[in-house]
Design a protein around this motif. Structure first.
Motif, PDB file in Angstrom:
ATOM      1  N   ASP A   1       0.840  -1.235   0.120  1.00 44.15           N
ATOM      2  CA  ASP A   1       0.083   0.008   0.018  1.00 44.15           C
ATOM      3  C   ASP A   1       0.890   1.317  -0.156  1.00 44.15           C
ATOM      4  O   ASP A   1       0.804   2.119  -0.591  1.00 44.15           O
ATOM      5  CB  ASP A   1      -0.919  -0.127   1.210  1.00 44.15           C
ATOM      6  CG  ASP A   1      -1.844  -0.960   1.319  1.00 44.15           C
ATOM      7  OD1 ASP A   1      -2.185  -1.600   0.097  1.00 44.15           O
ATOM      8  OD2 ASP A   1      -2.468  -1.236   2.103  1.00 44.15           O
ATOM      9  N   SER A   2       1.870   1.159   0.751  1.00 45.88           N
ATOM     10  CA  SER A   2       2.693   2.329   0.890  1.00 45.88           C
ATOM     11  C   SER A   2       3.528   2.780  -0.402  1.00 45.88           C
ATOM     12  O   SER A   2       3.745   3.769  -1.122  1.00 45.88           O
ATOM     13  CB  SER A   2       3.899   2.199   2.028  1.00 45.88           C
ATOM     14  OG  SER A   2       4.642   3.268   2.095  1.00 45.88           O
ATOM     15  N   LEU A   3       3.940   1.465  -1.116  1.00 46.49           N
ATOM     16  CA  LEU A   3       4.854   1.767  -2.328  1.00 46.49           C
ATOM     17  C   LEU A   3       3.794   1.965  -3.474  1.00 46.49           C
ATOM     18  O   LEU A   3       4.062   3.057  -4.303  1.00 46.49           O
ATOM     19  CB  LEU A   3       5.392   0.452  -2.678  1.00 46.49           C
ATOM     20  CG  LEU A   3       6.564  -0.040  -2.049  1.00 46.49           C
ATOM     21  CD1 LEU A   3       6.830  -1.581  -2.306  1.00 46.49           C
ATOM     22  CD2 LEU A   3       7.651   0.841  -2.173  1.00 46.49           C
ATOM     23  N   ARG A   4       2.604   1.555  -3.522  1.00 43.49           N
ATOM     24  CA  ARG A   4       1.473   1.914  -4.370  1.00 43.49           C
ATOM     25  C   ARG A   4       1.100   3.454  -4.218  1.00 43.49           C
ATOM     26  O   ARG A   4       1.134   4.425  -5.248  1.00 43.49           O
ATOM     27  CB  ARG A   4       0.243   1.187  -4.033  1.00 43.49           C
ATOM     28  CG  ARG A   4      -0.877   1.425  -5.118  1.00 43.49           C
ATOM     29  CD  ARG A   4      -2.231   0.582  -5.189  1.00 43.49           C
ATOM     30  NE  ARG A   4      -1.794  -0.765  -4.891  1.00 43.49           N
ATOM     31  CZ  ARG A   4      -1.886  -1.318  -3.715  1.00 43.49           C
ATOM     32  NH1 ARG A   4      -2.332  -0.984  -2.738  1.00 43.49           N
ATOM     33  NH2 ARG A   4      -1.554  -2.727  -3.740  1.00 43.49           N
ATOM     34  N   GLU A   5       1.105   4.058  -3.083  1.00 48.48           N
ATOM     35  CA  GLU A   5       0.767   5.424  -2.690  1.00 48.48           C
ATOM     36  C   GLU A   5       1.903   6.174  -3.311  1.00 48.48           C
ATOM     37  O   GLU A   5       1.729   7.386  -3.761  1.00 48.48           O
ATOM     38  CB  GLU A   5       0.466   5.697  -1.376  1.00 48.48           C
ATOM     39  CG  GLU A   5      -0.947   5.064  -0.821  1.00 48.48           C
ATOM     40  CD  GLU A   5      -1.041   5.131   0.548  1.00 48.48           C
ATOM     41  OE1 GLU A   5      -0.379   6.144   1.316  1.00 48.48           O
ATOM     42  OE2 GLU A   5      -2.126   4.707   1.143  1.00 48.48           O
ATOM     43  N   ALA A   6       3.134   6.033  -3.010  1.00 41.33           N
ATOM     44  CA  ALA A   6       4.438   6.646  -3.195  1.00 41.33           C
ATOM     45  C   ALA A   6       4.562   6.895  -4.787  1.00 41.33           C
ATOM     46  O   ALA A   6       4.800   7.686  -5.266  1.00 41.33           O
ATOM     47  CB  ALA A   6       5.518   6.047  -2.801  1.00 41.33           C
ATOM     48  N   PHE A   7       4.158   5.617  -5.430  1.00 43.86           N
ATOM     49  CA  PHE A   7       4.210   5.556  -6.827  1.00 43.86           C
ATOM     50  C   PHE A   7       2.998   6.632  -7.380  1.00 43.86           C
ATOM     51  O   PHE A   7       3.198   7.228  -8.373  1.00 43.86           O
ATOM     52  CB  PHE A   7       3.805   4.338  -7.567  1.00 43.86           C
ATOM     53  CG  PHE A   7       4.043   4.175  -8.956  1.00 43.86           C
ATOM     54  CD1 PHE A   7       5.093   4.112  -9.754  1.00 43.86           C
ATOM     55  CD2 PHE A   7       2.738   4.023  -9.723  1.00 43.86           C
ATOM     56  CE1 PHE A   7       5.124   4.106 -11.122  1.00 43.86           C
ATOM     57  CE2 PHE A   7       2.563   3.909 -11.178  1.00 43.86           C
ATOM     58  CZ  PHE A   7       3.775   3.897 -11.825  1.00 43.86           C
ATOM     59  N   GLU A   8       1.812   6.490  -6.806  1.00 51.06           N
ATOM     60  CA  GLU A   8       0.734   7.328  -7.301  1.00 51.06           C
ATOM     61  C   GLU A   8       1.123   8.738  -7.264  1.00 51.06           C
ATOM     62  O   GLU A   8       0.821   9.655  -8.051  1.00 51.06           O
ATOM     63  CB  GLU A   8      -0.620   6.828  -6.635  1.00 51.06           C
ATOM     64  CG  GLU A   8      -1.179   5.719  -7.331  1.00 51.06           C
ATOM     65  CD  GLU A   8      -2.421   5.094  -6.364  1.00 51.06           C
ATOM     66  OE1 GLU A   8      -2.637   5.714  -5.485  1.00 51.06           O
ATOM     67  OE2 GLU A   8      -3.008   4.159  -6.709  1.00 51.06           O
ATOM     68  N   ASP A   9       1.731   9.001  -5.990  1.00 49.48           N
ATOM     69  CA  ASP A   9       2.284  10.478  -5.841  1.00 49.48           C
ATOM     70  C   ASP A   9       3.105  10.830  -6.969  1.00 49.48           C
ATOM     71  O   ASP A   9       3.271  12.049  -7.160  1.00 49.48           O
ATOM     72  CB  ASP A   9       2.641  10.745  -4.172  1.00 49.48           C
ATOM     73  CG  ASP A   9       1.495  10.508  -3.248  1.00 49.48           C
ATOM     74  OD1 ASP A   9       0.253  10.578  -3.699  1.00 49.48           O
ATOM     75  OD2 ASP A   9       1.820  10.299  -2.083  1.00 49.48           O
ATOM     76  N   GLY A  10       4.332  10.260  -7.127  1.00 49.00           N
ATOM     77  CA  GLY A  10       4.979  10.479  -8.021  1.00 49.00           C
ATOM     78  C   GLY A  10       4.738  10.673  -9.343  1.00 49.00           C
ATOM     79  O   GLY A  10       5.129  11.453 -10.334  1.00 49.00           O
TER      80      GLY A  10
ATOM     81  N   LYS B   1       3.166  14.483 -10.169  1.00 49.49           N
ATOM     82  CA  LYS B   1       3.936  15.338  -9.957  1.00 49.49           C
ATOM     83  C   LYS B   1       4.515  15.488 -11.384  1.00 49.49           C
ATOM     84  O   LYS B   1       4.904  14.680 -12.116  1.00 49.49           O
ATOM     85  CB  LYS B   1       5.062  14.975  -9.082  1.00 49.49           C
ATOM     86  CG  LYS B   1       4.841  15.265  -7.360  1.00 49.49           C
ATOM     87  CD  LYS B   1       6.089  14.770  -6.747  1.00 49.49           C
ATOM     88  CE  LYS B   1       5.603  14.690  -5.139  1.00 49.49           C
ATOM     89  NZ  LYS B   1       6.931  14.564  -4.336  1.00 49.49           N
TER      90      LYS B   1
END
Length: 72
Positions: A58-67, A70
């Motif tokens: 979940d954390s990796l998915r959120e980080a990827f989506e946030d990236g 941008k």
């Protein structure tokens, strides 16, 4: 009432402790795991591993989506 750490008389400002020092000692015991609240639940290592893996994904998915949102 006596201080649960040193036994001296408690002070209203730091109740139930007698000083900031004793309050900090008590807090440190909670934070380092010296105190623990017992659980009636038996821990399942597989369940824990699955929960950690899910949280990581979940954390990796959120980080990827946030990236991806941008601008480059």
């Amino acid at each position: 009432m006596s201080c649960p750490i040193c036994g001296n008389e408690s002070v209203p400002k730091y109740r139930p402790f007698c000083s900031k020092r004793c309050a900090d000692i008590d807090l440190a015991k909670w934070l380092n795991g010296s105190y623990a609240v017992p659980s009636m639940r038996e821990e399942d290592p597989e369940e824990i591993a699955e929960a950690l893996e899910e949280a990581l994904n979940d954390s990796l998915r959120e980080a990827f989506e946030d990236g991806a949102k941008k601008p480059h």
